[in-house]
Design an enzyme around this catalytic site. Structure first.
Site, PDB file in Angstrom:
ATOM      1  N   LYS A  59       0.840  -1.204   0.000  1.00 54.21           N
ATOM      2  CA  LYS A  59       0.000   0.000   0.000  1.00 54.21           C
ATOM      3  C   LYS A  59       0.877   1.256   0.000  1.00 54.21           C
ATOM      4  CE  LYS A  59      -1.707   1.835   3.563  1.00 54.21           C
ATOM      5  NZ  LYS A  59      -2.175   2.851   4.440  1.00 54.21           N
ATOM      6  N   ASP A  74      -6.452   1.189   1.053  1.00 57.12           N
ATOM      7  CA  ASP A  74      -6.479   1.364   2.506  1.00 57.12           C
ATOM      8  C   ASP A  74      -7.858   0.949   3.005  1.00 57.12           C
ATOM      9  OD1 ASP A  74      -8.226   3.378   1.890  1.00 57.12           O
ATOM     10  OD2 ASP A  74      -7.077   4.982   2.849  1.00 57.12           O
TER      11      ASP A  74
END
Ligand code: SF4
Length: 208
Positions: A119, A137
């Site tokens: 991420k 997220d």
């Protein structure tokens, strides 16, 4: 892109024409550290912490002069500070040793940095270097699943689904739209479905 996904994307673009990252940074390195700090923490809190931290420590070289304990004191209020300090220091060492002190601009190299997860690498690649990537997220994960544009039980699965559903040129923008929608309307506990302009298109709403 199928018609429904296109309508959702257009709807999000209308709602959030100015969607952009809320983290403050002046270099790819500052962004990288801010993204590591932002896990399970608000962007406002991270911005407060980095404002102070970056006065003296805003490069891999200066950051590496800090001990783990010293760095922990700066970032304590962001939560998970032990892990975050360790990740920042190991990523900084890697940047110095493997990339001559510059944050690498390719997704593959970003993902090799110690302490940098998928991420974080995706956010830095998209935001600092203008690359095409979708960082999943908690907001992107939840809103994508609810809307039904990409469903999956893990962030990686949702990322793959979003990449397949959306044209590459839209990946980065879609990431910001979904974060905004998750923060402002499609809340985790009580999504404001009745006020949501996307409800006619939303899988979760229509199945309720
Ligand atoms: S209708 Fe409800 S669940 Fe669907 S996107 Fe809007 S707020 Fe989220």
């Amino acid at each position: 892109m199928d018609t429904k996904t296109e309508k959702i994307l257009n709807g999000l673009a209308e709602l959030y024409p100015d969607a952009q990252p809320a983290l403050k940074f002046k270099s790819p390195y500052e962004l990288l550290v801010a993204v590591i700090l932002s896990a399970q923490c608000t962007d406002e809190r991270v911005n407060k912490v980095t404002e102070e931290l970056y006065k003296k420590y805003n490069t891999p070289e200066t950051m590496s002069t800090l001990t783990q304990n010293e760095l922990e004191k700066y970032i304590f209020s962001c939560g998970f500070y032990r892990n975050k300090a360790a990740h920042i220091l190991s990523a900084s060492r890697d940047i110095i040793e493997k990339f001559g002190g510059e944050v690498p601009a390719s997704l593959e190299e970003l993902r090799t940095l110690a302490g940098v997860g998928r991420k974080t690498a995706n956010v830095v690649y998209a935001v600092a270097f203008g690359g095409d990537a979708i960082a999943v997220d908690t907001h992107v994960f939840r809103v994508s699943n609810r809307l039904g544009i990409a469903e999956g039980k893990t962030p990686d699965k949702v990322e793959d689904g979003l990449c397949a559903a959306l044209p590459q040129s839209e990946w980065s923008k879609a990431h910001h739209y979904l974060i905004y929608h998750g923060r402002r309307v499609c809340h985790s506990q009580r999504p404001a479905c009745e006020e949501c302009t996307l409800k006619e298109l939303c899988k979760y709403y229509n199945e309720k």
